[in-house]
Design a protein around this motif. Structure first.
Motif, PDB file in Angstrom:
ATOM      1  N   ARG A 104      60.432  31.847  30.637  1.00  0.00           N
ATOM      2  CA  ARG A 104      60.739  32.678  29.469  1.00  0.00           C
ATOM      3  C   ARG A 104      60.764  31.737  28.269  1.00  0.00           C
ATOM      4  O   ARG A 104      61.609  30.846  28.180  1.00  0.00           O
ATOM      5  CB  ARG A 104      62.078  33.388  29.633  1.00  0.00           C
ATOM      6  N   VAL A 106      61.211  31.228  24.274  1.00  0.00           N
ATOM      7  CA  VAL A 106      61.732  31.780  23.028  1.00  0.00           C
ATOM      8  C   VAL A 106      61.202  30.928  21.889  1.00  0.00           C
ATOM      9  O   VAL A 106      61.312  29.700  21.919  1.00  0.00           O
ATOM     10  CB  VAL A 106      63.272  31.781  23.016  1.00  0.00           C
ATOM     11  N   TYR A 130      59.524  35.617  23.772  1.00  0.00           N
ATOM     12  CA  TYR A 130      60.336  36.380  22.830  1.00  0.00           C
ATOM     13  C   TYR A 130      60.326  35.614  21.502  1.00  0.00           C
ATOM     14  O   TYR A 130      60.832  34.497  21.416  1.00  0.00           O
ATOM     15  CB  TYR A 130      61.769  36.508  23.351  1.00  0.00           C
ATOM     16  N   GLN A 148      57.494  39.898  23.408  1.00  0.00           N
ATOM     17  CA  GLN A 148      58.329  40.714  22.532  1.00  0.00           C
ATOM     18  C   GLN A 148      58.633  39.950  21.243  1.00  0.00           C
ATOM     19  O   GLN A 148      58.701  38.717  21.244  1.00  0.00           O
ATOM     20  CB  GLN A 148      59.647  41.077  23.225  1.00  0.00           C
ATOM     21  N   CYS A 158      72.121  35.601  20.149  1.00  0.00           N
ATOM     22  CA  CYS A 158      70.983  35.854  21.034  1.00  0.00           C
ATOM     23  C   CYS A 158      71.199  35.265  22.423  1.00  0.00           C
ATOM     24  O   CYS A 158      70.239  35.094  23.195  1.00  0.00           O
ATOM     25  CB  CYS A 158      69.706  35.271  20.436  1.00  0.00           C
ATOM     26  N   ILE A 161      69.653  36.546  25.713  1.00  0.00           N
ATOM     27  CA  ILE A 161      68.231  36.344  26.013  1.00  0.00           C
ATOM     28  C   ILE A 161      68.072  34.977  26.665  1.00  0.00           C
ATOM     29  O   ILE A 161      68.033  33.943  25.993  1.00  0.00           O
ATOM     30  CB  ILE A 161      67.377  36.432  24.735  1.00  0.00           C
TER      31      ILE A 161
END
Length: 395
Positions: A104, A106, A130, A148, A158, A161
């Motif tokens: 993931r 960010v 993200y 996203q 945040c 996340i």
């Protein structure tokens, strides 16, 4: 007795002013459709201070309230084949050498999402992403939910996340209190203690060594060396793995992780105070040399600047504020073409309009783009002499 401002990074009181410019445009990358509005853009002051202990450089006169990053703000560089290649290589480095797979990701300050998309789009690597940016334009969910976007700032709120990787490119130089940004990142990673953190920012030592007068401007209020970037990360509780120069030395790339131990914060100003002093001594002369050179060129033919980004805006405002000698600004970004340069009102044109404007000379604002500019000129069958910004001492 007037007290000197404290260094925002290491909190030292040993700070010294080395550069002052008044009434500079507060925005360098605002797309402005009206010449009068471009000339009347809001202005601010550059009052650059250097910390004698850690080498951090900051604008004491910076005010966040002067800036607005919205839909009319455009600092994208992906129209450039050279820059796209750089981003491709950077994405490959992360995926291959840093094992950013099945992660993931960010991205803080993702812009229009181009770089994050490069990490997530190839399905074989299994990444999801993200992106956070108040100026983001586009769909907020893409690639069947693997990608996203949120049109807001990334911060401590945040934490829900989870992130395996955090990327932040060209944001920290816009933040007057960089410790606050890194503290917010640290808090947001409370549920991601093993996250890998990658930041990229301009290298102020490159600016000072090469005496690039157009690389100090209002949007950038914080300027880092290898040493001061290490200092700010350590002071924020990050363990620094490496800091290196990228993009022809113009940028710094730092790799870090969260530390569970109290770190000893290193402070080393290196040669930066000396370089800043030399820059300050030479700035006025460099400006005069460029003014003289452009006037001489304008007597022989039409002169353009190549690049309507921050370098071009700053340079034009320094050497041709009244729009007397430079005919136009060339930029390959279609969203800037047909618009006007902040502060001076110079028209911005595309390559397709060069023949109509009968340009004879073009000053290349960034040497990294010289070769691609030659290709564009040859493809358009134009006869334009390119002049590198680094040729500043030649007649």
């Amino acid at each position: 007795m007037i007290q000197k401002p404290q260094c925002p990074v290491c909190k030292s009181g040993l700070t010294t002013k080395f550069l002052n410019r008044e009434q500079v445009p507060v925005h360098q990358n605002l797309v402005i459709a009206n010449r009068e509005a471009a000339i009347d853009i809001a202005t601010g002051e550059l009052n650059l201070m250097i910390c004698q202990e850690c080498g951090f450089i900051f604008n004491k006169a910076f005010e966040v309230k002067n800036l607005s990053y919205g839909k009319d703000y455009d600092n994208t560089q992906d129209c450039s084949p050279s820059f796209n290649e750089y981003l491709d290589n950077l994405a490959t480095y992360l995926i291959v050498e840093k094992a950013v797979r099945n992660c993931r990701v960010v991205e803080i300050g993702c812009g229009k999402g181009l770089f994050l998309r490069k990490l997530v789009e190839p399905e074989e690597f299994g990444n999801s992403g993200y992106g956070f940016d108040p100026s983001y334009i586009g769909s907020e969910i893409d690639l069947e939910g693997r990608l996203q976007f949120a049109k807001r700032y990334y911060g401590a709120d945040c934490a829900e996340i989870a992130a395996d990787v955090v990327v932040c490119r060209h944001v920290i130089e816009h933040i007057p209190e960089p410790l606050d940004l890194l503290e917010a990142v640290r808090k947001a990673l409370v549920n991601s203690p093993k996250a890998k953190v990658f930041f990229e920012t301009p290298c102020v030592q490159w600016i000072l060594q090469n005496q690039v007068i157009c690389d100090f401007f209002y949007e950038h209020c914080s300027y880092f060396t290898t040493e001061s970037l290490t200092t700010v990360f350590e002071a924020s509780g990050f363990s620094v793995e490496t800091v290196k120069h990228v993009f022809g030395g113009q940028y710094l790339w730092i790799e870090a992780t969260l530390s569970n131990e109290k770190l000893i914060v290193t402070k080393n100003s290196g040669l930066t105070p000396h370089l800043a002093t030399q820059f300050a001594k030479n700035e006025s002369q460099l400006k005069l040399l460029w003014e003289s050179k452009i006037k001489n060129l304008a007597a022989q033919g039409k002169v353009a600047l190549w690049g309507a980004g921050a370098k071009g805006v700053t340079f034009a405002n320094l050497v041709d504020p009244q729009n007397k000698w430079i005919a136009c600004i060339i930029d390959i970004n279609p969203s800037k073409q047909g618009h006007y340069l902040p502060g001076t009102g110079h028209p911005i044109i595309g390559i397709q309009d060069l023949k109509k404007h009968e340009i004879d000379f073009a000053i290349v604002m960034n040497p990294n783009y010289r070769e691609e500019n030659i290709v564009f000129i040859n493809q358009a069958n134009l006869n334009i002499q390119l002049i590198d910004f680094k040729e500043k001492f030649e007649s």
